[in-house]
Design a protein around this motif. Structure first.
Motif, PDB file in Angstrom:
ATOM      1  N   ARG A  64       0.367  -0.896  -0.124  1.00 46.74           N
ATOM      2  CA  ARG A  64       0.150   0.317   0.234  1.00 46.74           C
ATOM      3  C   ARG A  64       0.571   1.116  -0.049  1.00 46.74           C
ATOM      4  O   ARG A  64       1.376   1.029   0.886  1.00 46.74           O
ATOM      5  N   HIS A 173      -8.678   8.618  -1.160  1.00 50.70           N
ATOM      6  CA  HIS A 173      -8.312   6.862  -1.209  1.00 50.70           C
ATOM      7  C   HIS A 173      -6.454   6.885  -1.182  1.00 50.70           C
ATOM      8  O   HIS A 173      -5.631   7.478  -1.019  1.00 50.70           O
ATOM      9  N   THR A 175      -4.219   3.377  -2.137  1.00 49.61           N
ATOM     10  CA  THR A 175      -3.513   3.079  -3.962  1.00 49.61           C
ATOM     11  C   THR A 175      -2.394   1.778  -2.930  1.00 49.61           C
ATOM     12  O   THR A 175      -2.108   1.432  -2.452  1.00 49.61           O
ATOM     13  N   LEU A 177      -1.558  -2.330  -4.560  1.00 48.95           N
ATOM     14  CA  LEU A 177      -1.030  -3.129  -5.547  1.00 48.95           C
ATOM     15  C   LEU A 177      -0.817  -4.157  -4.205  1.00 48.95           C
ATOM     16  O   LEU A 177       0.011  -4.928  -4.505  1.00 48.95           O
ATOM     17  N   THR A 213      -4.775  -2.895  -8.845  1.00 44.22           N
ATOM     18  CA  THR A 213      -4.809  -2.347  -8.172  1.00 44.22           C
ATOM     19  C   THR A 213      -6.695  -1.903  -7.683  1.00 44.22           C
ATOM     20  O   THR A 213      -7.122  -1.985  -8.488  1.00 44.22           O
ATOM     21  N   ASP A 214      -5.382  -1.568  -6.343  1.00 49.03           N
ATOM     22  CA  ASP A 214      -7.013  -1.231  -5.784  1.00 49.03           C
ATOM     23  C   ASP A 214      -6.926   0.353  -4.794  1.00 49.03           C
ATOM     24  O   ASP A 214      -6.376  -0.177  -4.494  1.00 49.03           O
ATOM     25  N   PRO A 215      -8.468   1.163  -5.002  1.00 51.94           N
ATOM     26  CA  PRO A 215      -8.699   2.188  -3.734  1.00 51.94           C
ATOM     27  C   PRO A 215      -8.999   1.655  -2.823  1.00 51.94           C
ATOM     28  O   PRO A 215      -9.913   1.163  -3.066  1.00 51.94           O
TER      29      PRO A 215
END
Length: 244
Positions: A64, A173, A175, A177, A213-215
């Motif tokens: 993160r 937010h 990010t 990975l 990839t997630d916020p």
């Protein structure tokens, strides 16, 4: 399932995944190869010991971005140790003042060994390159019963430095990975060649890895944190203390 959580912070970091010849770039976040290399060094695994490396490389990895830092470039010169002739000028890129939360997921016994090794490392850990030592202890926590790196990276408190929090409002937010879990349906993902196969100096091998990839919302403690509050009199108080 267990998850080992690390805080990666230092004046400089460099996480290369495709560097070649005289241009040594860095990714915007730690690579799996770099973090596995850090863990392997702490555990005393030699570069050519692929058998001992394999269980670490099989750990599921996520990171993160808590404080993105600033990308900087350095030029380096060198001379041949025997002939004294000049070597080609090289470019090396770094991330300055960055902070990341990294997590590895896997067998509890293995992660417990790595947790202990990080507190008494066989070889000094570094943040991508030997010239980039960590500024603070690496271990945040070892979760024995966790729901996976997704949950841990979503709930671990924001790790940005105090000075950064004072100067910046919390972002919308953060990010994340991460590696995809088994059977997960992936609509958008990237390939990064940072899956370590061998660290042998004569035949370093890396395989491609799928990165999602997630916020995630910024995990600030309930009730807020006084470090995030803006106090317009703080600057005046500092001036009064200096003049006293």
């Amino acid at each position: 399932m267990s998850v080992l959580v690390l805080r990666l912070a230092g004046p400089l970091q460099s996480w290369g995944a495709s560097s070649r010849f005289t241009r040594r770039t860095t990714e915007s976040a730690p690579t799996k190869s770099g973090v596995v290399g850090l863990l392997a060094a702490a555990a005393g695994i030699e570069r050519g010991d692929d058998e001992r490396l394999a269980p670490l490389a099989a750990l599921r990895f996520g990171v993160r971005i808590d404080q993105p830092g600033t990308r900087i470039r350095d030029f380096q010169t060198a001379h041949h140790g025997v002939t004294g002739t000049s070597m080609p000028l090289s470019e090396r890129f770094y991330l300055a003042d960055a902070v990341f939360v990294a997590a590895v997921e896997g067998d509890h016994a293995l992660l417990s060994e790595l947790h202990a090794a990080l507190h008494a490392p066989a070889y000094p850990p570094f943040l991508g390159r030997r010239s980039c030592p960590p500024a603070e202890p690496l271990v945040l926590q070892l979760h024995e019963h966790a729901d996976g790196i997704e949950d841990v990276l979503r709930t671990t408190p924001w790790q940005a430095a105090d000075w950064y929090r004072r100067r910046h409002r919390p972002p919308d937010h953060l990010t994340v990975l991460r590696e995809a879990s088994g059977g997960e349906s992936i609509e958008t993902a990237d390939l990064l060649r940072d899956q370590p196969v061998s660290f042998d100096a004569g035949r370093r091998l890396h395989a491609p890895r799928t990165v999602v990839t997630d916020p995630v919302p910024v995990p600030i403690p309930a009730g807020g944190d006084p470090r995030y509050a803006h106090d317009p009199f703080t600057a005046l108080d500092s001036l009064e203390e200096e003049s006293a």
